[in-house]
Design an enzyme around this catalytic site. Structure first.
Site, PDB file in Angstrom:
ATOM      1  N   ASP A 162       1.430  -1.222  -0.507  1.00 22.03           N
ATOM      2  CA  ASP A 162       0.016  -0.345  -0.345  1.00 22.03           C
ATOM      3  C   ASP A 162       0.605   1.170   0.074  1.00 22.03           C
ATOM      4  O   ASP A 162       1.372   1.696   0.691  1.00 22.03           O
ATOM      5  CB  ASP A 162      -0.641  -0.536   1.409  1.00 22.03           C
ATOM      6  CG  ASP A 162      -2.077   1.332   0.976  1.00 22.03           C
ATOM      7  OD1 ASP A 162      -2.126   2.535   0.382  1.00 22.03           O
ATOM      8  OD2 ASP A 162      -2.988   0.607   1.493  1.00 22.03           O
TER       9      ASP A 162
ATOM     10  N   ARG B  52       0.349   4.208  -0.073  1.00 23.13           N
ATOM     11  CA  ARG B  52      -0.712   5.777   0.587  1.00 23.13           C
ATOM     12  C   ARG B  52      -0.552   6.017   1.125  1.00 23.13           C
ATOM     13  O   ARG B  52       0.302   5.938   2.836  1.00 23.13           O
ATOM     14  CB  ARG B  52      -2.543   5.905   0.304  1.00 23.13           C
ATOM     15  CG  ARG B  52      -3.152   4.858  -1.021  1.00 23.13           C
ATOM     16  CD  ARG B  52      -4.281   4.464  -0.628  1.00 23.13           C
ATOM     17  NE  ARG B  52      -4.345   3.456   0.249  1.00 23.13           N
ATOM     18  CZ  ARG B  52      -5.796   3.020   0.341  1.00 23.13           C
ATOM     19  NH1 ARG B  52      -6.736   2.711   0.078  1.00 23.13           N
ATOM     20  NH2 ARG B  52      -5.808   1.034   1.004  1.00 23.13           N
TER      21      ARG B  52
END
Length: 212
Positions: A142, A144
């Site tokens: 991930d 983000r």
């Protein structure tokens, strides 16, 4: 994960934007853009419910907030490979009822971009799960970073939230940036004919709080 942006963001523009909710009706909203976001992205916030009249200043009480990462395939094209589109619809309806903000973050494919996400889909069709596919392409599971979300909330004079999410990483990153998450409010589980494996991977590898 960032400990919080040093740059102060400000509201650039706020305009009326009535939006449809899943029952087909329309609710009032205001769309807000920002200057000074640390990654230079065109992220936006949607003020709903009692926040429509307070586009740049926090209203009374703790707002319900959703950090929603852009998903062209799910949000726009109606893909059943993920649960993004139904989660977006749910968030707009629930925030309109409770009062708060939907932050629409331009972080396609958990931060790897649209074309790379399509490449990850191809790897998933070969047997990898959604996280393994990102890693196989050379990315983190991930990618983000929610520093821009912290900036946007600060620009809206929000330092406490009820966070509409099943993802504890969002709560952790907001807290690290100085935004207090008073309550983590779960979203419903949107199971389709095609996303069972995707949801299972979010539960086991992404540590999302899902009741499957």
């Amino acid at each position: 994960m960032s400990s919080g942006p040093a740059v102060v963001a400000t509201v650039r523009r706020a305009v009326s934007l009535p939006v449809r909710v899943p029952d087909g009706s329309s609710v009032p909203a205001r769309l807000l853009t920002f200057d000074g976001l640390v990654d230079g992205g065109e992220h936006v916030a949607l003020a709903l419910g009692d926040r429509v009249g307070h586009p740049a200043v926090g209203a009374a009480g703790v707002p319900l907030v959703r950090l929603h990462s852009e998903c062209l395939t799910g949000d726009v094209l109606g893909s059943e490979r993920c649960d993004c589109g139904p989660q977006l619809d749910e968030a707009v309806a629930r925030i309109a009822a409770s009062g708060g903000y939907l932050l629409y973050l331009r972080q396609e494919g958990r931060g790897i971009g649209l074309y790379n996400k399509v490449d990850a889909y191809a790897l998933q069709e070969a047997g990898l799960d959604t996280y393994e596919a990102n890693v196989a392409l050379g990315f983190d599971e991930d990618e983000r970073d929610y520093s821009v979300a912290v900036q946007m909330l600060r620009a809206l004079d929000v330092d406490r939230v009820h966070l509409l999410s099943n993802n504890p990483d969002k709560a952790a990153q907001l807290a690290a940036g100085g935004v207090r998450v008073e309550r983590l409010v779960p979203t419903r589980v949107h199971l389709s004919r095609a996303n069972g494996g995707y949801l299972a991977a979010k539960l086991t590898r992404g540590r999302h709080r899902l009741l499957l």
